[in-house]
Design an enzyme around this catalytic site. Structure first.
Site, mmCIF file in Angstrom:
data_model
loop_
_atom_site.group_PDB
_atom_site.id
_atom_site.type_symbol
_atom_site.label_atom_id
_atom_site.label_comp_id
_atom_site.label_asym_id
_atom_site.label_seq_id
_atom_site.Cartn_x
_atom_site.Cartn_y
_atom_site.Cartn_z
ATOM 1 N N HIS A 27 -22.300 0.896 -18.729
ATOM 2 C CA HIS A 27 -22.702 -0.139 -19.694
ATOM 3 C C HIS A 27 -23.310 0.542 -20.923
ATOM 4 O O HIS A 27 -24.507 0.850 -20.957
ATOM 5 C CB HIS A 27 -23.704 -1.098 -19.052
ATOM 6 C CG HIS A 27 -23.995 -2.293 -19.912
ATOM 7 N ND1 HIS A 27 -23.785 -3.589 -19.507
ATOM 8 C CD2 HIS A 27 -24.454 -2.396 -21.178
ATOM 9 C CE1 HIS A 27 -24.109 -4.427 -20.462
ATOM 10 N NE2 HIS A 27 -24.530 -3.721 -21.501
ATOM 11 N N HIS A 29 -22.642 0.542 -25.373
ATOM 12 C CA HIS A 29 -21.875 -0.030 -26.486
ATOM 13 C C HIS A 29 -21.469 1.056 -27.474
ATOM 14 O O HIS A 29 -22.234 1.982 -27.751
ATOM 15 C CB HIS A 29 -22.693 -1.115 -27.189
ATOM 16 C CG HIS A 29 -22.959 -2.301 -26.313
ATOM 17 N ND1 HIS A 29 -22.206 -3.450 -26.362
ATOM 18 C CD2 HIS A 29 -23.875 -2.494 -25.329
ATOM 19 C CE1 HIS A 29 -22.663 -4.306 -25.464
ATOM 20 N NE2 HIS A 29 -23.680 -3.753 -24.817
ATOM 21 N N GLU A 213 -29.358 -11.556 -19.222
ATOM 22 C CA GLU A 213 -30.159 -10.586 -19.995
ATOM 23 C C GLU A 213 -31.291 -11.329 -20.711
ATOM 24 O O GLU A 213 -32.445 -10.904 -20.655
ATOM 25 C CB GLU A 213 -29.264 -9.850 -21.014
ATOM 26 C CG GLU A 213 -30.018 -8.846 -21.881
ATOM 27 C CD GLU A 213 -29.146 -8.224 -22.973
ATOM 28 O OE1 GLU A 213 -28.078 -8.783 -23.302
ATOM 29 O OE2 GLU A 213 -29.553 -7.176 -23.513
ATOM 30 N N ASP A 291 -27.043 1.259 -22.479
ATOM 31 C CA ASP A 291 -26.776 0.120 -23.371
ATOM 32 C C ASP A 291 -26.529 0.544 -24.828
ATOM 33 O O ASP A 291 -25.381 0.619 -25.252
ATOM 34 C CB ASP A 291 -27.920 -0.901 -23.270
ATOM 35 C CG ASP A 291 -27.474 -2.331 -23.518
ATOM 36 O OD1 ASP A 291 -26.263 -2.573 -23.593
ATOM 37 O OD2 ASP A 291 -28.344 -3.219 -23.624
HETATM 38 N N1 LIG Z 1 -28.042 -5.489 -25.160
HETATM 39 C C1 LIG Z 1 -26.982 -6.175 -25.625
HETATM 40 N N2 LIG Z 1 -26.745 -7.426 -25.197
HETATM 41 C C2 LIG Z 1 -25.703 -8.131 -25.667
HETATM 42 N N3 LIG Z 1 -24.861 -7.663 -26.603
HETATM 43 C C3 LIG Z 1 -25.074 -6.424 -27.076
HETATM 44 C C4 LIG Z 1 -26.126 -5.651 -26.606
HETATM 45 N N4 LIG Z 1 -26.095 -4.460 -27.229
HETATM 46 C C5 LIG Z 1 -25.062 -4.487 -28.059
HETATM 47 N N5 LIG Z 1 -24.434 -5.656 -27.964
HETATM 48 C C6 LIG Z 1 -23.266 -6.015 -28.757
HETATM 49 O O1 LIG Z 1 -23.621 -6.933 -29.731
HETATM 50 C C7 LIG Z 1 -22.476 -7.664 -30.075
HETATM 51 C C8 LIG Z 1 -22.959 -8.943 -30.748
HETATM 52 C C9 LIG Z 1 -22.232 -9.259 -32.011
HETATM 53 C C10 LIG Z 1 -22.481 -10.634 -32.460
HETATM 54 O O2 LIG Z 1 -23.256 -11.336 -31.876
HETATM 55 C C11 LIG Z 1 -21.761 -11.160 -33.628
HETATM 56 C C12 LIG Z 1 -21.962 -12.478 -33.983
HETATM 57 C C13 LIG Z 1 -21.331 -12.967 -35.107
HETATM 58 C C14 LIG Z 1 -20.498 -12.152 -35.871
HETATM 59 C C15 LIG Z 1 -20.321 -10.841 -35.500
HETATM 60 C C16 LIG Z 1 -19.474 -9.935 -36.322
HETATM 61 O O3 LIG Z 1 -19.191 -8.809 -35.905
HETATM 62 O O4 LIG Z 1 -19.094 -10.321 -37.426
HETATM 63 C C17 LIG Z 1 -20.940 -10.339 -34.357
HETATM 64 C C18 LIG Z 1 -21.813 -7.905 -28.770
HETATM 65 O O5 LIG Z 1 -20.471 -8.158 -28.828
HETATM 66 C C19 LIG Z 1 -22.145 -6.636 -27.971
HETATM 67 O O6 LIG Z 1 -21.070 -5.749 -27.899
HETATM 68 ZN ZN LIG Z 2 -24.996 -4.459 -23.361
#
Ligand SMILES: Nc1ncnc2c1ncn2[C@@H]1O[C@H](CCC(=O)c2cccc(C(=O)O)c2)[C@@H](O)[C@H]1O
Ligand SMILES: [Zn+2]
Length: 353
Positions: A27, A29, A213, A291
């Site tokens: 896990h 990113h 989470e 993460d």
């Molecule tokens: N701890 C975490 N827990 C959860 N996710 C985590 C975590 N860490 C990293 N992420 C990442 O954050 C992204 C979020 C991206 C997002 O919300 C968004 C919303 C609207 C537009 C766009 C865009 O790109 O235009 C993006 C997720 O897809 C995920 O891969």
């Molecule tokens: Zn994550």
């Protein structure tokens, strides 16, 4: 205020053991793995970005008030990745950082929607990650696989786009093994993503959504029931539901636990309050992961040190933890046997010093 999340309590000998222990990371990113070195290189290419390049300033920038703030900052780093060459550089350099920590295998969560909506050509994007994957395996010996995740808060159009990119035979990269769902959970109900997970599963991908989470155990149940989750990203709030813990244990659904992340995003108040011990006590398969390591001032070695302290593990216990990750991975049987063998050999040699 600068973050100091690196565990100061780990005994020096155990730290040295962890540093040499062959590991698998399940896990982590893609964009969240950009180290200060990588961020600086990308920011130099795109000087109009608001992301600071000085490591001290970057550490402050990576101090979060809550989960929403974390996502805002995360997206500012996403904005630094603008060309296929940026994608390639990020991927290859992340693998270099992993290899330094003896990470033999990693499933990297990538959000292709974020790149294609910012204008990166989808074919060029896939070629960039695949090119980096092959080069990283040849140059560093680290095997990379991909999880494509839906950024849930971006809506069903993002879900549709992610499912298309993951299942279209002309685009789908060879390294893709799983399908995920990330971003904020509040107000982003898991069941609405069922049709997209159904398509991904039908195309042979594994289901690994984030759940529990930042919301309660019902989100984890939803991920299991509607998204047919085979592992759960975080699953932290499962600790509030003994029936859920029993279900996870009975069906051997591993949790991808990321202790420092949970503190950095303020999902859990302190490390000592982290429920990892309750998971183990309930017989749940626990894997330990980083993460978004540079954003949380950590790395996988540090997460193992944190786990050793919270679970009171010695070298053998740490080796078991590392083997849990290998076993819970989507690597083939021969690959699993190779890394498990390496862990056993390393541990035996260490203990007979
Ligand atoms: N701890 C975490 N827990 C959860 N996710 C985590 C975590 N860490 C990293 N992420 C990442 O954050 C992204 C979020 C991206 C997002 O919300 C968004 C919303 C609207 C537009 C766009 C865009 O790109 O235009 C993006 C997720 O897809 C995920 O891969
Ligand atoms: Zn994550």
């Amino acid at each position: 205020m600068t973050q100091h999340l690196v565990d100061p309590h780990a005994p020096r000998d155990l730290k040295a053991f962890i540093a040499g222990l062959p590991k698998a990371e399940l896990h982590v990113h893609h964009v969240g793995s950009a180290s200060p070195r990588i961020v600086s290189e990308l920011a130099a290419r795109h000087p109009d970005s608001k992301v600071p390049t000085d490591p001290e300033a970057l550490a402050d920038y990576f101090t979060f008030t809550d989960f929403a703030h974390f996502i805002d900052v995360y997206l500012s780093v996403v904005d630094l990745i603008r060309t296929p060459e940026d994608v390639r550089l990020l991927t290859y350099e992340v693998a270099r950082d992993m290899a330094r920590q003896q990470v033999r295998y990693a499933e990297l969560t990538i959000t292709p929607f974020s790149s294609t909506r910012r204008g990166i050509d989808e074919r060029a994007f896939m070629d960039a990650i695949e090119d980096a994957r092959k080069a990283a395996e040849a140059d560093f010996g680290t095997v990379l696989r991909w999880c494509f995740d839906i950024p849930g808060e971006a809506g069903l159009q993002a879900a549709e786009e992610t499912a298309r990119l993951a299942t279209d035979d002309r685009l789908r990269p060879e390294g893709l093994v799983s399908f995920g769902l990330g971003g904020p959970e509040v107000g982003v109900e898991r069941p609405q993503f069922k049709p997209y997970f159904d398509r991904a599963i039908a195309a042979g991908l594994h289901s690994v959504p984030h759940a529990g989470e930042t919301t309660g155990p019902q989100t984890v149940w939803d991920a299991l029931t509607h998204l047919r989750a085979e592992r759960i990203g975080h699953g932290t709030s499962s600790a509030q539901d003994p029936k859920l813990l029993a279900h996870l244990a009975e069906h051997r659904i591993p949790l991808e636990v990321c202790p420092t992340s949970n503190i950095a995003t303020r999902a859990v108040r302190t490390l000592d309050e982290h429920p990892i011990k309750e998971f183990v006590r309930a017989g749940v398969v626990v894997t330990v992961n980083s993460d978004d390591p540079p954003m949380f001032g950590t790395d996988l070695d540090n997460e193992y040190a944190v786990a050793a302290r919270l679970l009171d593990l010695d070298e053998r216990g740490l080796a078991e933890l590392a083997k849990n990750a290998v076993e819970a991975s989507f690597l083939d049987a021969a690959g699993k046997a190779r890394i498990t063998g390496e862990i056993d050999t390393y541990t035996a040699q260490w203990l007979s010093r």
